[in-house]
Design a protein around this motif. Structure first.
Motif, mmCIF file in Angstrom:
data_model
loop_
_atom_site.group_PDB
_atom_site.id
_atom_site.type_symbol
_atom_site.label_atom_id
_atom_site.label_comp_id
_atom_site.label_asym_id
_atom_site.label_seq_id
_atom_site.Cartn_x
_atom_site.Cartn_y
_atom_site.Cartn_z
ATOM 1 N N UNK A 117 39.580 -10.571 35.895
ATOM 2 C CA UNK A 117 38.582 -11.411 35.248
ATOM 3 C C UNK A 117 37.216 -11.050 35.795
ATOM 4 N N UNK A 118 36.202 -11.168 34.943
ATOM 5 C CA UNK A 118 34.814 -11.045 35.374
ATOM 6 C C UNK A 118 34.148 -12.401 35.118
ATOM 7 N N UNK A 119 33.682 -13.027 36.175
ATOM 8 C CA UNK A 119 33.026 -14.329 36.063
ATOM 9 C C UNK A 119 31.527 -14.068 36.142
ATOM 10 N N UNK A 120 30.857 -14.165 35.000
ATOM 11 C CA UNK A 120 29.498 -13.648 34.865
ATOM 12 C C UNK A 120 28.524 -14.715 34.373
ATOM 13 N N UNK A 121 27.458 -14.957 35.138
ATOM 14 C CA UNK A 121 26.419 -15.850 34.620
ATOM 15 C C UNK A 121 25.664 -15.133 33.496
ATOM 16 N N UNK A 122 25.433 -15.839 32.404
ATOM 17 C CA UNK A 122 24.780 -15.207 31.247
ATOM 18 C C UNK A 122 23.376 -14.713 31.580
ATOM 19 N N UNK A 123 22.735 -15.311 32.577
ATOM 20 C CA UNK A 123 21.397 -14.882 32.965
ATOM 21 C C UNK A 123 21.401 -13.431 33.467
ATOM 22 N N UNK A 124 22.539 -12.957 33.942
ATOM 23 C CA UNK A 124 22.613 -11.575 34.440
ATOM 24 C C UNK A 124 22.191 -10.586 33.357
ATOM 25 N N UNK A 125 22.662 -10.799 32.130
ATOM 26 C CA UNK A 125 22.337 -9.871 31.041
ATOM 27 C C UNK A 125 20.849 -9.896 30.719
ATOM 28 N N UNK A 126 20.229 -11.062 30.816
ATOM 29 C CA UNK A 126 18.790 -11.182 30.604
ATOM 30 C C UNK A 126 18.032 -10.436 31.694
ATOM 31 N N UNK A 127 18.471 -10.618 32.945
ATOM 32 C CA UNK A 127 17.785 -9.985 34.075
ATOM 33 C C UNK A 127 17.944 -8.466 34.067
ATOM 34 N N UNK A 128 19.118 -7.994 33.665
ATOM 35 C CA UNK A 128 19.345 -6.542 33.609
ATOM 36 C C UNK A 128 18.702 -5.899 32.386
ATOM 37 N N UNK A 129 18.522 -6.665 31.327
ATOM 38 C CA UNK A 129 18.031 -6.107 30.069
ATOM 39 C C UNK A 129 16.540 -6.206 29.875
ATOM 40 N N UNK A 130 15.828 -6.616 30.889
ATOM 41 C CA UNK A 130 14.379 -6.749 30.757
ATOM 42 C C UNK A 130 13.685 -5.401 30.588
ATOM 43 N N UNK A 131 12.443 -5.449 30.195
ATOM 44 C CA UNK A 131 11.675 -4.219 29.959
ATOM 45 C C UNK A 131 11.191 -3.561 31.241
ATOM 46 N N UNK A 132 11.166 -4.322 32.341
ATOM 47 C CA UNK A 132 10.703 -3.799 33.618
ATOM 48 C C UNK A 132 11.884 -3.134 34.334
ATOM 49 N N UNK A 133 11.909 -1.818 34.315
ATOM 50 C CA UNK A 133 13.021 -1.058 34.886
ATOM 51 C C UNK A 133 13.184 -1.303 36.383
ATOM 52 N N UNK A 134 12.087 -1.492 37.098
ATOM 53 C CA UNK A 134 12.163 -1.728 38.543
ATOM 54 C C UNK A 134 12.847 -3.068 38.825
ATOM 55 N N UNK A 135 12.517 -4.099 38.052
ATOM 56 C CA UNK A 135 13.159 -5.404 38.215
ATOM 57 C C UNK A 135 14.653 -5.299 37.897
ATOM 58 N N UNK A 136 14.981 -4.637 36.814
ATOM 59 C CA UNK A 136 16.392 -4.459 36.434
ATOM 60 C C UNK A 136 17.157 -3.734 37.532
ATOM 61 N N UNK A 137 16.524 -2.741 38.133
ATOM 62 C CA UNK A 137 17.151 -1.980 39.217
ATOM 63 C C UNK A 137 17.412 -2.875 40.428
ATOM 64 N N UNK A 138 16.439 -3.736 40.759
ATOM 65 C CA UNK A 138 16.618 -4.643 41.899
ATOM 66 C C UNK A 138 17.753 -5.633 41.635
ATOM 67 N N UNK A 139 17.858 -6.107 40.414
ATOM 68 C CA UNK A 139 18.949 -7.019 40.056
ATOM 69 C C UNK A 139 20.288 -6.297 40.182
ATOM 70 N N UNK A 140 20.358 -5.070 39.695
ATOM 71 C CA UNK A 140 21.599 -4.284 39.787
ATOM 72 C C UNK A 140 21.984 -4.071 41.243
#
Length: 161
Positions: A117-140
């Protein structure tokens, strides 16, 4: 009718597993149960009268569980994603589904039956999918260090510079 139905092969714990899963998810129920007859007993090596398949629903999603014997096991190649709106929901599903199983990494766990199972907060997709690549990288990078996903920790990663 649902077009695609996940079909889960268990050794002999289908009924136990279905009761476990339906106790965790809201809007869940156990449906039709079929049992092995004499012909099935001979072909599958399962006792006549024992549970063969169980139809069930988890949060409205239909599944079928089979007591098929020990030939096949679950692997991480297939998992079910549980999308969660809040940390309390992540925590609840994590605690219940990991009980007797194994916590893995990045929001993944294996339950006591070996199902992933993957227990995933939906906000993760928003944080990873943003236009700021540096922010997405930090989230990853933050996510890769986590076992159970933590929404506050993921959001803190966005704020770092």
């Amino acid at each position: 009718m649902q077009k695609i139905t996940p079909f889960l092969w268990f050794h002999d714990q289908a009924e136990e597993a279905v009761k476990f899963y339906t106790s965790i998810f809201k809007n869940s129920r156990i449906g039709k149960i079929t049992r092995y007859d004499k012909a099935g007993e001979k072909a599958a090596g399962r006792p006549a009268g024992s549970v063969m398949t169980i139809e069930f629903q988890l949060d409205g999603q239909k599944f079928v569980a089979l007591n098929g014997g020990p030939q096949f096991k679950f692997t991480e190649a297939i998992s079910f994603v549980v999308n969660c709106q809040a940390q309390a929901e992540v925590d609840r599903f994590w605690k219940k589904l990991s009980a007797g199983g194994k916590e893995v990494q990045c929001g993944w766990l294996q339950d006591k039956y070996g199902l992933s199972w993957q227990i995933v907060p939906t906000v993760l997709f928003e944080l990873l999918g943003g236009k700021d690549a540096a922010k997405s990288q930090r989230v990853m990078e933050a996510m890769l260090k986590m076992v159970k996903l933590d929404i506050k920790g993921l959001k803190r990663a966005v704020q770092k510079k």
